[in-house]
Design an enzyme around this catalytic site. Structure first.
Site, PDB file in Angstrom:
ATOM      1  N   HIS A   1      -3.697  16.177  -1.091  1.00  0.00           N
ATOM      2  CA  HIS A   1      -2.462  15.640  -1.680  1.00  0.00           C
ATOM      3  C   HIS A   1      -1.836  16.682  -2.610  1.00  0.00           C
ATOM      4  O   HIS A   1      -0.623  16.883  -2.608  1.00  0.00           O
ATOM      5  CB  HIS A   1      -2.769  14.373  -2.490  1.00  0.00           C
ATOM      6  CG  HIS A   1      -2.658  13.100  -1.693  1.00  0.00           C
ATOM      7  ND1 HIS A   1      -1.488  12.391  -1.591  1.00  0.00           N
ATOM      8  CD2 HIS A   1      -3.574  12.420  -0.970  1.00  0.00           C
ATOM      9  CE1 HIS A   1      -1.689  11.316  -0.835  1.00  0.00           C
ATOM     10  NE2 HIS A   1      -2.948  11.305  -0.448  1.00  0.00           N
TER      11      HIS A   1
ATOM     12  N   HIS B   1      -3.341  11.645   5.917  1.00  0.00           N
ATOM     13  CA  HIS B   1      -4.280  10.533   6.066  1.00  0.00           C
ATOM     14  C   HIS B   1      -4.718  10.370   7.512  1.00  0.00           C
ATOM     15  O   HIS B   1      -5.814   9.874   7.777  1.00  0.00           O
ATOM     16  CB  HIS B   1      -3.694   9.241   5.491  1.00  0.00           C
ATOM     17  CG  HIS B   1      -4.011   9.093   4.032  1.00  0.00           C
ATOM     18  ND1 HIS B   1      -5.188   8.547   3.585  1.00  0.00           N
ATOM     19  CD2 HIS B   1      -3.334   9.481   2.931  1.00  0.00           C
ATOM     20  CE1 HIS B   1      -5.218   8.596   2.264  1.00  0.00           C
ATOM     21  NE2 HIS B   1      -4.108   9.156   1.836  1.00  0.00           N
TER      22      HIS B   1
ATOM     23  N   GLU C   1     -12.840  10.879  -0.695  1.00  0.00           N
ATOM     24  CA  GLU C   1     -11.594  10.603  -1.442  1.00  0.00           C
ATOM     25  C   GLU C   1     -11.285  11.651  -2.503  1.00  0.00           C
ATOM     26  O   GLU C   1     -10.125  12.110  -2.522  1.00  0.00           O
ATOM     27  CB  GLU C   1     -11.646   9.210  -2.082  1.00  0.00           C
ATOM     28  CG  GLU C   1     -10.317   8.862  -2.725  1.00  0.00           C
ATOM     29  CD  GLU C   1     -10.327   7.529  -3.454  1.00  0.00           C
ATOM     30  OE1 GLU C   1     -11.356   6.842  -3.482  1.00  0.00           O
ATOM     31  OE2 GLU C   1      -9.280   7.201  -4.010  1.00  0.00           O
TER      32      GLU C   1
ATOM     33  N   HIS D   1      -6.841   2.489   4.312  1.00  0.00           N
ATOM     34  CA  HIS D   1      -5.981   3.571   4.803  1.00  0.00           C
ATOM     35  C   HIS D   1      -6.011   3.662   6.333  1.00  0.00           C
ATOM     36  O   HIS D   1      -5.012   4.004   6.960  1.00  0.00           O
ATOM     37  CB  HIS D   1      -6.371   4.904   4.149  1.00  0.00           C
ATOM     38  CG  HIS D   1      -6.018   4.963   2.681  1.00  0.00           C
ATOM     39  ND1 HIS D   1      -6.884   4.560   1.693  1.00  0.00           N
ATOM     40  CD2 HIS D   1      -4.885   5.345   2.040  1.00  0.00           C
ATOM     41  CE1 HIS D   1      -6.298   4.702   0.508  1.00  0.00           C
ATOM     42  NE2 HIS D   1      -5.088   5.173   0.682  1.00  0.00           N
TER      43      HIS D   1
ATOM     44  N   HIS E   1       0.359   0.160  -2.340  1.00  0.00           N
ATOM     45  CA  HIS E   1      -0.468   1.361  -2.430  1.00  0.00           C
ATOM     46  C   HIS E   1      -0.827   1.671  -3.885  1.00  0.00           C
ATOM     47  O   HIS E   1      -1.968   1.966  -4.220  1.00  0.00           O
ATOM     48  CB  HIS E   1       0.270   2.542  -1.786  1.00  0.00           C
ATOM     49  CG  HIS E   1      -0.576   3.764  -1.649  1.00  0.00           C
ATOM     50  ND1 HIS E   1      -0.180   4.994  -2.096  1.00  0.00           N
ATOM     51  CD2 HIS E   1      -1.812   3.939  -1.134  1.00  0.00           C
ATOM     52  CE1 HIS E   1      -1.132   5.876  -1.845  1.00  0.00           C
ATOM     53  NE2 HIS E   1      -2.134   5.264  -1.266  1.00  0.00           N
TER      54      HIS E   1
ATOM     55  N   HIS F   1      -9.777  14.695   0.043  1.00  0.00           N
ATOM     56  CA  HIS F   1      -8.514  13.967   0.215  1.00  0.00           C
ATOM     57  C   HIS F   1      -7.549  14.207  -0.949  1.00  0.00           C
ATOM     58  O   HIS F   1      -6.372  14.489  -0.745  1.00  0.00           O
ATOM     59  CB  HIS F   1      -8.813  12.473   0.410  1.00  0.00           C
ATOM     60  CG  HIS F   1      -7.731  11.565  -0.066  1.00  0.00           C
ATOM     61  ND1 HIS F   1      -7.727  11.016  -1.335  1.00  0.00           N
ATOM     62  CD2 HIS F   1      -6.598  11.129   0.524  1.00  0.00           C
ATOM     63  CE1 HIS F   1      -6.643  10.271  -1.476  1.00  0.00           C
ATOM     64  NE2 HIS F   1      -5.938  10.316  -0.378  1.00  0.00           N
TER      65      HIS F   1
ATOM     66  N   HIS G   1      -4.750   1.452  -5.620  1.00  0.00           N
ATOM     67  CA  HIS G   1      -5.403   2.524  -6.372  1.00  0.00           C
ATOM     68  C   HIS G   1      -5.635   2.135  -7.830  1.00  0.00           C
ATOM     69  O   HIS G   1      -6.463   2.732  -8.508  1.00  0.00           O
ATOM     70  CB  HIS G   1      -4.609   3.828  -6.257  1.00  0.00           C
ATOM     71  CG  HIS G   1      -4.817   4.483  -4.919  1.00  0.00           C
ATOM     72  ND1 HIS G   1      -5.913   5.257  -4.628  1.00  0.00           N
ATOM     73  CD2 HIS G   1      -4.091   4.432  -3.781  1.00  0.00           C
ATOM     74  CE1 HIS G   1      -5.844   5.674  -3.372  1.00  0.00           C
ATOM     75  NE2 HIS G   1      -4.747   5.186  -2.833  1.00  0.00           N
TER      76      HIS G   1
HETATM   77 CU   LIG Z   1      -4.038   5.958  -0.903  1.00  0.00          CU
END
Ligand SMILES: [Cu+2]
Length: 690
Positions: A371, A407, A351, A241, A212, A367, A216
């Protein structure tokens, strides 16, 4: 590139918290810094410090003066001991500026100098991130392997009490050359009172979390355009994802848990608590926990502000765009969300990446800010001076059950869009004259049954010494053993009849669960959304009969264990160019040891599905850039400096609705598809890696 340059670049991945002038590589190598590079703390003693660390070394690497000493003022908003988060807007902007600085170094030597100079002056996690992004993207560092993040910051990945043992052992064994083995326990974050703990082996897997992080790193949201603007980047954000979610949900079925409930309401308490226990390397504190039934609140801190209502507004605008079938750019132009480009536009917009979003001010940062709200739930206004929880860090986010709920919600948004598109029609699915007559998957040994695959626990060890800032002067001697899921390697065999001229096809292999956690049969639409991509490769089809064989270890989604934990340190010194290529591993890819879901003791039932599509419809005209040896896991990670090597939308043919009532009818209607029942049997034994 000379070996010395390569060595210098590699050393910068080691011992991230120690000053650049200390020895590395088991005390064998040292960087010789110009006096001006020493930070204020050591500036008056440069000679003494320099001498002390260059006494017994084999190799001294002189570092050039900088032709242009940069101001690093812009990095100061992230303190040296602060946590660094890619989800934090300010942190991302600082990282972007640092990446731009690194990318702009005029040549390799100056790049090395710039990095050495910067290393001791900025936050160590920020440095490692920006440095890795630059190494992954500069043309003159193509050959430099990236060190796996779990080896740079091991404490983000394993239970910290293991390090106490390691420290003790190391001081006893000292320089005798013996290897220290430290056992990392399984199941240390919760007891079996917590149902979610059944998935800990998946969420807390080192390979899952380092994948992961690496993804990124290859696909940053901010930075110079040439680094951010990659072919079908937004679509890949969706697809990678989405596949993680499909795998996680299937894994839940294997453990008698129902599908993840998407976190589509941020106003209700979150039942899932999580107590990570792992340590942050920068401040030596454990990552904050989230208690059971935590309520999420607006975040209002010096390092970031976001309201739940912001996220709700962006969500509603995104959903409205999907319902209307178009988005509006900053000038008010309508851009259709069509079958080809729609998903890519949505990915970058949700995102979100400020560089590529069609309208960042309007559609926001859905997104990422989700987080943030989750990761600060324990201290949203900084009254307790706490940093973010694991959800704020891409190296640790996948450990937390709520990652999959958030997610899961993001995935339902993408799936809503895909469901609005027309179902695939016959012309988009068939491959005239190609018939798949037989398929099987079989474990290597001759006495095994076809279509019964096996999983078990395996105990492996990885060298985590490079990132440990303690221990014997000999690096490479601290091995951490941990237990992870593993699958017995197997071979697919397909018989294909070609009734036409010789041609090329793309072979697409998926497994779809047949039943849920209650043993209820799944319908095609449910199976489609849970389809797990196993492999994708091109095949040459001669007229008449063809037999295709493919090893599970060749999968286009996974990378082998050894690749996740490439050895670092003194023993790793490739010399010749071809040897270098062989060693050139990159960490982006699903871990091979989790290629198969766990299954269960009785044997969990799946459909093994294969489709051969017409390569002339799939192929992509690639730019003439050099091939990259390490990019085998292209399904999730793309190819370095190339276009995504499959023209079909990602997930094809399961990314859109299908024209048939169930999978049997689909396969019956199209000769270029076939399926068979597959059983995955889990054997609850721990096997030591030979
Ligand atoms: Cu991710």
């Amino acid at each position: 590139m000379t070996n010395t340059d390569l060595k210098a670049l590699e050393l910068l991945f080691q011992r991230p918290l120690e000053p650049a002038f200390t020895t590395r590589d088991s005390g064998k190598t040292v960087l010789e810094l110009p006096d001006s590079f020493y930070t204020d703390r050591y500036r008056n003693d440069t000679e003494e410090v320099g001498n002390r660390f260059s006494k017994d070394v084999d190799l001294k690497i002189p570092i050039q003066e900088l032709s242009n000493v940069p101001s690093l003022e812009f990095t100061k908003k992230i303190g040296l001991k602060n946590q660094f988060s890619l989800f934090n807007n300010r942190h991302r902007e600082i990282a972007s500026e640092l990446i731009t600085l690194f990318m702009g170094a005029p040549n390799l030597r100056q790049f090395v100098s710039l990095c050495v100079y910067t290393k001791d002056r900025v936050n160590p996690v920020l440095f490692q991130y920006a440095y890795a992004v630059a190494v992954a993207h500069r043309p003159d560092t193509r050959e430099v392997p990236l060190t796996n993040i779990s080896q740079i910051f091991p404490s983000n990945f394993v239970e910290p009490s293991a390090f106490r043992d390691a420290r003790q052992e190391a001081s006893v064994i000292g320089e005798s050359g013996a290897r220290v083995h430290v056992d990392i326990p399984q199941n240390y974050t919760a007891s079996d009172r917590e149902d979610e703990q059944r998935l800990a082996y998946f969420r807390e897997d080192i390979g899952v979390n380092s994948h992961h992080w690496h993804w990124h790193l290859v696909y940053p949201t901010t930075g110079p355009t040439e680094v951010v603007n990659k072919d079908r980047r937004g679509e890949l954000f969706y697809y990678m994802h989405h596949q993680i979610l499909a795998r996680y949900n299937v894994e839940r079925f294997c453990n008698n848990l129902k599908k993840v409930q998407p976190l589509n309401n941020l106003r209700v308490e979150v039942p899932e608590g999580y107590f990570p226990k792992i340590l942050s390397s920068t401040n030596n504190r454990t990552y904050p926990a989230r208690v059971t039934n935590q309520k999420l609140r607006d975040v209002d801190r010096h390092d970031g502000r976001v309201e739940i209502s912001d996220v709700e507004r962006w969500r509603d605008r995104v959903l409205a765009a999907i319902d209307q079938g178009y988005v509006e750019d900053t000038s008010g132009n309508r851009i259709a969300l069509d079958e080809i480009r729609g998903i890519d536009i949505l990915g970058n917009m949700i995102e979100a990446t400020p560089v590529l979003s069609i309208n960042y001010n309007f559609y926001g940062n859905l997104h990422n800010e989700g987080h943030n709200i989750i990761s600060f739930a324990h201290d949203p206004d900084y009254r307790h001076l706490e940093e973010f929880g694991v959800m704020g860090d891409v190296t640790t986010a996948m450990r937390d059950p709520i990652f999959y709920r958030w997610h899961g919600f993001i995935d339902t948004v993408f799936n809503k869009f895909k469901t609005r598109l027309n179902p695939y029609n016959a012309g988009e699915l068939n491959f005239d004259g190609i018939t798949v007559d037989y398929i099987e998957a079989k474990i290597g040994k001759s006495n095994t049954k076809a279509n019964t695959l096996l999983t078990y626990w395996q105990k492996s060890s990885a060298d985590l010494a490079a990132g440990l800032d303690f221990g014997p002067s000999a690096d490479g001697n601290i091995f951490a053993s941990f237990t992870h899921l593993q699958n017995a390697p197997f071979t697919y065999t397909f018989n294909v009849t070609n009734n036409g001229a010789r041609r090329t096809g793309t072979c697409r292999i998926f497994i779809c669960p047949k039943v849920d956690e209650r043993n209820q049969a799944l319908n095609l639409e449910e199976q489609r959304l849970l389809a797990i991509e196993m492999d994708k490769f091109t095949v040459d089809l001669v007229p008449g009969e063809n037999t295709i064989r493919r090893q599970s270890t060749e999968s286009s989604v996974a990378i082998p264990f050894e690749r996740s934990f490439r050895p670092v340190g003194a023993d790793y010194q490739p010399k010749a160019a071809d040897e270098l290529a062989r060693f050139k591993f990159c960490g982006c890819g699903w871990p091979q040891h989790l290629l198969l879901p766990k299954g269960n003791a009785q044997g969990m039932l799946f459909d093994l599905f294969v489709m051969i599509s017409d390569y002339s419809q799939d192929s992509v005209e690639q730019p003439k850039t050099p091939n990259d040896a390490c990019s085998t896991a292209y399904s999730f990670c793309g190819l370095k400096d190339k276009l995504y090597p499959d023209r079909r939308t990602m997930g094809y043919p399961f990314d859109r609705r299908l024209p048939n009532a169930n999978l049997t009818e689909l396969v019956g209607a199209f000769g270029n598809m076939a399926k068979t029942d597959l059983r995955i049997v889990f054997n609850d034994r721990v096997i030591d890696k030979a």
